[in-house]
Design an enzyme around this catalytic site. Structure first.
Site, short mmCIF file in Angstrom:
data_model
loop_
_atom_site.label_atom_id
_atom_site.label_comp_id
_atom_site.label_asym_id
_atom_site.label_seq_id
_atom_site.Cartn_x
_atom_site.Cartn_y
_atom_site.Cartn_z
N CYS A 162 11.79 13.83 58.70
CA CYS A 162 13.18 13.68 58.26
C CYS A 162 13.78 15.03 57.83
CB CYS A 162 13.24 12.67 57.11
SG CYS A 162 14.91 12.49 56.44
N CYS B 91 16.07 14.77 54.69
CA CYS B 91 15.37 14.58 53.41
C CYS B 91 14.65 15.86 52.98
CB CYS B 91 14.31 13.49 53.50
SG CYS B 91 14.74 12.11 54.52
N ASP B 92 14.00 16.54 53.92
CA ASP B 92 13.08 17.61 53.55
C ASP B 92 13.56 19.01 53.91
OD1 ASP B 92 11.37 15.63 52.67
OD2 ASP B 92 10.35 15.46 54.60
#
Ligand code: NDP
Length: 316
Positions: free
Chosen positions: A131, A134-135
């Protein structure tokens, strides 16, 4: 045991859209999911959802949830462990409750595919991610690679190119299958280098990712030094639980649905990325539409059988 007219299993785009319509039809229902937004939470840039020129997946999830709550709805955070048939009804067991319901809309979506390369599992969360949204933040000013050539990989690479020092895309074919508009943006971005006709055979490091091995030399070497690998190589449908009550799937494991989102089991409907619907064009807009159609079909089904808990005038 809690009685319901409808249990919506899953709380991604399809599930939330289904629940919004069920609320407006005043249907006695519950939506059960363990993550608001499902895979949409891991979507990178969304620039094709009508009404939003450009929005991150998690921000769009928030809009869906706000709309649901405005109508008095909610996501029951729980995980369905079992579905059984009892006559024409279904028994849905979760970690916390048992529901008896006349109908089900199954929207468990899909999961990210894994590469299966040595090192992938070992370094998950330590340089291996599924992701970008997200990261990505953890890779500011670092060197990273995105594996895959579809829309997920393309949008992931574009998000990362704004954060990372250098972004590689490693693509196993000699072309990208992503939307042409993404391909144009990627090829014009000086921070992105696309390595075609190449597979990653191993992810290596000590405490975290330090390099990937390639099956074909790139600039004279089979090793590419980097700090992170984002694996965006597609999705597999989460249909297993539906199959336990006899729901039919196609050769790819997608739940077979008709144009009204009905499966082969009366009263059991499915919507979103887990189905064969919308010509398998897996977009938020199509998943949401399928959720809405499924609710409408459930409403007609219950009405036609005089099974709605509330007194409703029959629909034509
Ligand atoms: P896709 O299946 O569309 O693409 C997967 C990509 O990964 C392909 O390039 C494929 O290569 C490659 N791949 C698959 N397996 C491997 C492997 N083992 N090693 C290396 N490469 C591999 O998946 P996506 O996740 O990109 O998209 C799924 C669906 O979600 C699509 O319908 C897409 O349109 C949609 N989506 C929409 C977005 C949006 O609208 N904003 C964003 C993201 C996804 P090959 O071509 O060789 O099979």
């Amino acid at each position: 045991m809690i009685q319901k007219d409808l249990v919506i299993i899953g709380s991604g785009g399809a599930g939330i859209a289904a629940s919004i319509y069920a609320l407006r039809y005043r249907m006695d229902h519950v939506m059960i999911g363990d993550l608001a937004g499902g895979t949409l939470t891991t979507a990178n840039l969304v620039e094709n959802y009508p009404g939003y020129k450009s929005i991150l997946g998690p921000d769009l999830v928030q809009k869906y949830v706000e709309h649901l709550e405005y109508l008095g709805g909610k996501i029951t955070i729980d995980r369905v462990s079992k579905i059984e048939r009892e006559g024409s009804d279904f028994i849905v067991t979760t970690g916390a409750e048992v529901y008896k319901t006349k109908t089900v809309i199954y929207t468990l979506g899909s999961s990210h595919k894994h590469l299966g390369a040595p090192g992938e599992e070992q370094f998950e969360g330590r340089g291996v991610s599924y992701c970008a949204t997200c990261d990505g933040f953890f890779f500011r000013d670092k060197t990273i690679a995105v594996i895959g050539g579809g829309d997920s990989a393309a949008t992931g690479a574009l998000v990362l190119a704004n954060l990372a020092k250098k972004t590689y895309m490693i693509v196993r074919k000699d072309y990208l299958k992503a939307e042409p508009i993404w391909v144009e943006q990627l090829t014009a971005n000086p921070n992105v280098t696309i390595i075609y006709n190449t597979n990653v055979t191993e992810i290596k490091g000590t405490t975290k990712v330090e390099e990937v091995l390639l099956d074909k030399p790139y600039e004279g070497s089979n090793s590419l030094k980097l700090d992170g690998v984002f694996i965006e190589i597609g999705l597999t449908p989460n249909a297993q639980l539906a199959q336990t009550v006899g729901v039919e799937v196609d050769e790819g494991g997608y739940i077979k649905v008709g144009e009204n989102m009905a499966t082969n089991i009366p009263g059991f409907y499915a919507a979103g990325d887990v189905t064969t619907g919308s010509a398998k064009f897996m977009q938020l807009v199509t998943a949401s539409s399928e959720g809405v159609i499924a609710t409408y079909s459930v409403y007609k089904y219950l009405n036609s059988q005089g099974k709605l808990a509330h007194d409703m005038s029959p629909m034509k």
